[in-house]
Design a protein around this motif. Structure first.
Motif, PDB file in Angstrom:
ATOM      1  N   CYS A 250     112.314 -11.354 147.723  1.00 45.56           N
ATOM      2  CA  CYS A 250     113.003 -10.953 148.953  1.00 45.56           C
ATOM      3  C   CYS A 250     113.367 -12.139 149.843  1.00 45.56           C
ATOM      4  CB  CYS A 250     112.129 -10.002 149.772  1.00 45.56           C
ATOM      5  SG  CYS A 250     111.907  -8.359 149.045  1.00 45.56           S
ATOM      6  N   HIS A 251     112.549 -13.186 149.812  1.00 45.38           N
ATOM      7  CA  HIS A 251     112.703 -14.278 150.766  1.00 45.38           C
ATOM      8  C   HIS A 251     113.209 -15.558 150.105  1.00 45.38           C
ATOM      9  CE1 HIS A 251     110.559 -12.179 154.044  1.00 45.38           C
ATOM     10  NE2 HIS A 251     109.774 -11.705 153.091  1.00 45.38           N
ATOM     11  N   ASN A 252     113.952 -16.336 150.876  1.00 45.29           N
ATOM     12  CA  ASN A 252     114.273 -17.708 150.495  1.00 45.29           C
ATOM     13  C   ASN A 252     113.137 -18.576 151.012  1.00 45.29           C
ATOM     14  OD1 ASN A 252     115.283 -20.370 150.328  1.00 45.29           O
ATOM     15  ND2 ASN A 252     117.381 -19.625 150.457  1.00 45.29           N
ATOM     16  N   SER A 253     112.452 -19.264 150.135  1.00 48.90           N
ATOM     17  CA  SER A 253     111.240 -19.986 150.516  1.00 48.90           C
ATOM     18  C   SER A 253     111.500 -21.165 151.452  1.00 48.90           C
ATOM     19  CB  SER A 253     110.503 -20.473 149.255  1.00 48.90           C
ATOM     20  OG  SER A 253     111.367 -21.248 148.451  1.00 48.90           O
ATOM     21  N   ARG A 254     112.741 -21.573 151.609  1.00 47.67           N
ATOM     22  CA  ARG A 254     113.017 -22.676 152.545  1.00 47.67           C
ATOM     23  C   ARG A 254     113.058 -22.169 153.983  1.00 47.67           C
ATOM     24  NH1 ARG A 254     118.171 -23.560 154.433  1.00 47.67           N
ATOM     25  NH2 ARG A 254     117.793 -25.791 154.463  1.00 47.67           N
ATOM     26  N   SER A 255     113.220 -20.858 154.158  1.00 47.43           N
ATOM     27  CA  SER A 255     113.258 -20.287 155.505  1.00 47.43           C
ATOM     28  C   SER A 255     112.933 -18.801 155.415  1.00 47.43           C
ATOM     29  CB  SER A 255     114.630 -20.505 156.147  1.00 47.43           C
ATOM     30  OG  SER A 255     114.640 -19.980 157.463  1.00 47.43           O
ATOM     31  N   PHE A 256     111.645 -18.491 155.409  1.00 49.74           N
ATOM     32  CA  PHE A 256     111.211 -17.111 155.222  1.00 49.74           C
ATOM     33  C   PHE A 256     111.750 -16.185 156.302  1.00 49.74           C
ATOM     34  CE2 PHE A 256     108.432 -18.810 152.105  1.00 49.74           C
ATOM     35  CZ  PHE A 256     107.963 -17.755 151.343  1.00 49.74           C
ATOM     36  N   ALA A 257     111.927 -16.698 157.518  1.00 52.45           N
ATOM     37  CA  ALA A 257     112.311 -15.839 158.633  1.00 52.45           C
ATOM     38  C   ALA A 257     113.797 -15.532 158.679  1.00 52.45           C
ATOM     39  CB  ALA A 257     111.890 -16.492 159.952  1.00 52.45           C
ATOM     40  N   ASP A 258     114.608 -16.339 158.035  1.00 54.46           N
ATOM     41  CA  ASP A 258     116.062 -16.229 158.168  1.00 54.46           C
ATOM     42  C   ASP A 258     116.615 -15.142 157.256  1.00 54.46           C
ATOM     43  OD1 ASP A 258     118.754 -16.558 158.504  1.00 54.46           O
ATOM     44  OD2 ASP A 258     118.732 -18.738 158.300  1.00 54.46           O
ATOM     45  N   TRP A 259     117.135 -14.072 157.856  1.00 52.73           N
ATOM     46  CA  TRP A 259     117.696 -12.973 157.071  1.00 52.73           C
ATOM     47  C   TRP A 259     118.947 -13.410 156.321  1.00 52.73           C
ATOM     48  CZ3 TRP A 259     116.380  -7.781 156.261  1.00 52.73           C
ATOM     49  CH2 TRP A 259     115.194  -7.360 156.893  1.00 52.73           C
ATOM     50  N   SER A 260     119.725 -14.315 156.912  1.00 47.21           N
ATOM     51  CA  SER A 260     120.980 -14.719 156.272  1.00 47.21           C
ATOM     52  C   SER A 260     120.749 -15.479 154.980  1.00 47.21           C
ATOM     53  CB  SER A 260     121.815 -15.564 157.235  1.00 47.21           C
ATOM     54  OG  SER A 260     121.180 -16.814 157.499  1.00 47.21           O
ATOM     55  N   GLN A 261     119.539 -16.024 154.798  1.00 48.82           N
ATOM     56  CA  GLN A 261     119.225 -16.760 153.578  1.00 48.82           C
ATOM     57  C   GLN A 261     118.339 -15.956 152.630  1.00 48.82           C
ATOM     58  OE1 GLN A 261     118.338 -21.024 153.985  1.00 48.82           O
ATOM     59  NE2 GLN A 261     118.635 -20.813 156.194  1.00 48.82           N
ATOM     60  N   SER A 262     118.051 -14.720 152.996  1.00 55.06           N
ATOM     61  CA  SER A 262     117.207 -13.873 152.161  1.00 55.06           C
ATOM     62  C   SER A 262     118.041 -13.165 151.093  1.00 55.06           C
ATOM     63  CB  SER A 262     116.491 -12.827 153.027  1.00 55.06           C
ATOM     64  OG  SER A 262     115.656 -13.437 153.980  1.00 55.06           O
ATOM     65  N   THR A 263     117.373 -12.607 150.118  1.00 58.24           N
ATOM     66  CA  THR A 263     118.049 -11.871 149.051  1.00 58.24           C
ATOM     67  C   THR A 263     118.357 -10.452 149.525  1.00 58.24           C
ATOM     68  OG1 THR A 263     116.041 -10.963 148.069  1.00 58.24           O
ATOM     69  CG2 THR A 263     116.689 -13.188 147.374  1.00 58.24           C
ATOM     70  N   PRO A 264     119.264  -9.742 148.847  1.00 57.68           N
ATOM     71  CA  PRO A 264     119.552  -8.342 149.227  1.00 57.68           C
ATOM     72  C   PRO A 264     118.321  -7.446 149.175  1.00 57.68           C
ATOM     73  CG  PRO A 264     121.236  -9.179 147.745  1.00 57.68           C
ATOM     74  CD  PRO A 264     120.156 -10.213 147.775  1.00 57.68           C
ATOM     75  N   GLN A 265     117.342  -7.823 148.346  1.00 56.14           N
ATOM     76  CA  GLN A 265     116.147  -6.995 148.220  1.00 56.14           C
ATOM     77  C   GLN A 265     115.362  -6.903 149.529  1.00 56.14           C
ATOM     78  OE1 GLN A 265     117.078  -9.197 145.905  1.00 56.14           O
ATOM     79  NE2 GLN A 265     117.491  -7.847 144.171  1.00 56.14           N
ATOM     80  N   ARG A 266     115.526  -7.903 150.391  1.00 53.83           N
ATOM     81  CA  ARG A 266     114.806  -7.845 151.669  1.00 53.83           C
ATOM     82  C   ARG A 266     115.316  -6.677 152.510  1.00 53.83           C
ATOM     83  NH1 ARG A 266     114.132 -12.635 156.296  1.00 53.83           N
ATOM     84  NH2 ARG A 266     112.575 -11.511 157.544  1.00 53.83           N
ATOM     85  N   GLY A 267     116.614  -6.433 152.485  1.00 56.43           N
ATOM     86  CA  GLY A 267     117.164  -5.279 153.185  1.00 56.43           C
ATOM     87  C   GLY A 267     116.642  -3.975 152.620  1.00 56.43           C
ATOM     88  N   LEU A 268     116.552  -3.899 151.295  1.00 54.92           N
ATOM     89  CA  LEU A 268     115.999  -2.697 150.653  1.00 54.92           C
ATOM     90  C   LEU A 268     114.546  -2.476 151.061  1.00 54.92           C
ATOM     91  CD1 LEU A 268     117.420  -3.008 147.015  1.00 54.92           C
ATOM     92  CD2 LEU A 268     118.159  -1.428 148.805  1.00 54.92           C
ATOM     93  N   ALA A 269     113.801  -3.576 151.184  1.00 55.21           N
ATOM     94  CA  ALA A 269     112.392  -3.484 151.586  1.00 55.21           C
ATOM     95  C   ALA A 269     112.275  -2.972 153.016  1.00 55.21           C
ATOM     96  CB  ALA A 269     111.713  -4.839 151.440  1.00 55.21           C
ATOM     97  N   TRP A 270     113.195  -3.392 153.885  1.00 54.67           N
ATOM     98  CA  TRP A 270     113.170  -2.909 155.273  1.00 54.67           C
ATOM     99  C   TRP A 270     113.387  -1.402 155.301  1.00 54.67           C
ATOM    100  CZ3 TRP A 270     116.348  -0.308 158.676  1.00 54.67           C
ATOM    101  CH2 TRP A 270     115.970  -0.351 160.024  1.00 54.67           C
ATOM    102  N   TYR A 271     114.365  -0.923 154.557  1.00 55.50           N
ATOM    103  CA  TYR A 271     114.598   0.517 154.496  1.00 55.50           C
ATOM    104  C   TYR A 271     113.398   1.238 153.881  1.00 55.50           C
ATOM    105  CZ  TYR A 271     119.481   0.363 155.965  1.00 55.50           C
ATOM    106  OH  TYR A 271     120.633   0.226 156.693  1.00 55.50           O
ATOM    107  N   ALA A 272     112.736   0.587 152.936  1.00 58.02           N
ATOM    108  CA  ALA A 272     111.555   1.203 152.321  1.00 58.02           C
ATOM    109  C   ALA A 272     110.471   1.446 153.359  1.00 58.02           C
ATOM    110  CB  ALA A 272     111.025   0.311 151.198  1.00 58.02           C
ATOM    111  N   ILE A 273     110.254   0.474 154.245  1.00 57.65           N
ATOM    112  CA  ILE A 273     109.242   0.629 155.293  1.00 57.65           C
ATOM    113  C   ILE A 273     109.578   1.822 156.180  1.00 57.65           C
ATOM    114  CG2 ILE A 273     108.232  -0.434 157.349  1.00 57.65           C
ATOM    115  CD1 ILE A 273     108.557  -3.150 155.977  1.00 57.65           C
ATOM    116  N   GLN A 274     110.851   1.942 156.571  1.00 55.44           N
ATOM    117  CA  GLN A 274     111.255   3.061 157.424  1.00 55.44           C
ATOM    118  C   GLN A 274     111.098   4.392 156.680  1.00 55.44           C
ATOM    119  OE1 GLN A 274     111.590   1.535 160.225  1.00 55.44           O
ATOM    120  NE2 GLN A 274     111.815  -0.397 159.118  1.00 55.44           N
ATOM    121  N   MET A 275     111.447   4.405 155.404  1.00 55.57           N
ATOM    122  CA  MET A 275     111.350   5.621 154.598  1.00 55.57           C
ATOM    123  C   MET A 275     109.908   6.072 154.461  1.00 55.57           C
ATOM    124  SD  MET A 275     112.434   6.202 150.605  1.00 55.57           S
ATOM    125  CE  MET A 275     110.944   5.349 150.024  1.00 55.57           C
ATOM    126  N   VAL A 276     109.003   5.126 154.192  1.00 60.51           N
ATOM    127  CA  VAL A 276     107.597   5.484 154.009  1.00 60.51           C
ATOM    128  C   VAL A 276     106.996   5.963 155.327  1.00 60.51           C
ATOM    129  CG1 VAL A 276     105.320   4.612 153.371  1.00 60.51           C
ATOM    130  CG2 VAL A 276     107.316   3.954 152.032  1.00 60.51           C
TER     131      VAL A 276
END
Length: 347
Positions: A250-276
């Motif tokens: 989910c994360h780009n290891s050079r900048s864990f906090a930056d959403w713009s550098q993260s993989t699409p899976q990070r967005g899916l994980a966010w929706y997963a948290i809301q769904m659960v």
């Protein structure tokens, strides 16, 4: 000479043991630019075991929807009554094999009077069908068109093997030292780390952002406490263990906090948290008074879902194979199913 011989035997034995730990060789797939450490590491032996766990159950295929409706043929059908009799009975048989293969129909029904609602399992089963419909209809941002069925979580078990309860507070060695906050009590749910082993109440039940990585240094940047950090990292370890992936899934290891550098899976994980959260608060928690005491946790709460409940070690439950083609009525909410609000703005 004897000492040399024993040393050689010990060395050979150690070599065999260590070589066994390295077989088969790990598979490494680069998922990002070189130098970012974005590499997914997999163990083929473990993957082989996961493949067995994630096989699809037998299916009779799609059943025609024509003919008498279940609500007209059977008494007290409160959910799925608009299915044809053939669809309804076939689904009941399938659900029994998914949830209670050893008990059969008697797990939910009084077989002398199927219309009776005496067993709590029948009440729960109705609500779980509605939960399936809600997830498949309203949470496509996470489950896409693959969706879920009862089998996704249960896999032949009355209670899914991966559920959680609220933690019963435990002291360290006396009240003066306070509570240990679930630390140093390794659990499979958080990959046996020494981090808090129950981060789920905070993020999969309550509405708290699971974010502690800052883009700036102290004192103006990251001001989260160590306790918050341990909770979030415990949840991240749970994600990694539940999906069988590295942080870089989910994360780009050079900048864990930056959403713009993260993989699409990070967005899916966010929706997963809301769904659960929606699943636990709308469907599971209200059933606490329905379940008998022996099915509740130490604080009287019902078993709840987390990522492992569905995923069970792989990044896509059942490796992304959908069962909804054979059970299309689980993919939409019918008029008899209560409408459940899923506004992301309220999450």
């Amino acid at each position: 000479m004897r000492k040399i011989y024993l040393s050689l035997v010990a060395l050979l034995g150690a070599s065999l043991i260590l070589s066994g730990c390295e077989r088969p060789s790990f598979q490494r797939d680069q998922s990002g630019f070189r130098g970012t450490a974005m590499v997914n590491v997999q163990n083929p032996r473990i993957n082989a075991d996961k493949a067995k766990l994630n096989e699809l159950p037998p299916s009779t295929g799609p059943i025609p929807g024509d003919g008498p409706k279940a609500a007209d043929v059977y008494k007290n059908v409160k959910v799925l009554g608009n299915l044809s009799q053939a669809q309804f009975t076939t689904f009941m048989v399938s659900m029994t094999s998914w949830v209670a293969p050893q008990d059969g129909c008697s797990y939910c029904h009084n077989v002398a009077n199927f219309a009776e609602d005496a067993k709590y399992t029948k009440i729960v089963a109705r609500r779980m069908i509605q939960m399936n419909q809600n997830i498949n209809a309203n949470w496509k941002d996470h489950v896409k068109e693959t969706g879920v069925t009862c089998y996704t979580c249960h896999r032949g078990n009355n209670i899914p093997q991966n559920v959680w309860f609220k933690e019963v507070p435990q002291g360290i060695s006396g009240p003066a030292l306070g509570q240990r906050n679930g630390q140093n009590a390794p659990a499979a749910s958080v990959a046996y780390s020494s981090l808090t082993n129950e981060p789920f109440s905070k993020y999969l039940l309550q509405s708290n952002p699971a974010r502690i990585q800052g883009k700036e240094g102290l004192p103006n940047g990251n001001v989260h406490s160590l306790q918050e950090t341990e909770h979030v990292y415990g949840l991240m370890m749970h994600f990694s263990k539940s999906l069988g992936v590295n942080c870089t899934y989910c994360h780009n290891s050079r900048s864990f906090a930056d959403w713009s550098q993260s993989t699409p899976q990070r967005g899916l994980a966010w929706y997963a948290i809301q769904m659960v959260k929606d699943t636990n608060n709308t469907y599971m928690e209200p059933l606490s008074s329905t379940f008998p005491a022996h099915r509740l946790g130490g604080l009287g709460d019902v078993a709840k879902a987390n990522c492992a409940t569905c995923h069970q070690g792989v990044n896509k439950p059942l490796y992304g194979k959908s069962m909804l083609a054979d059970y299309p009525y689980l993919a939409k909410q019918y008029s008899e199913t209560p409408k459940v609000g899923t506004s992301l703005a309220a999450k």
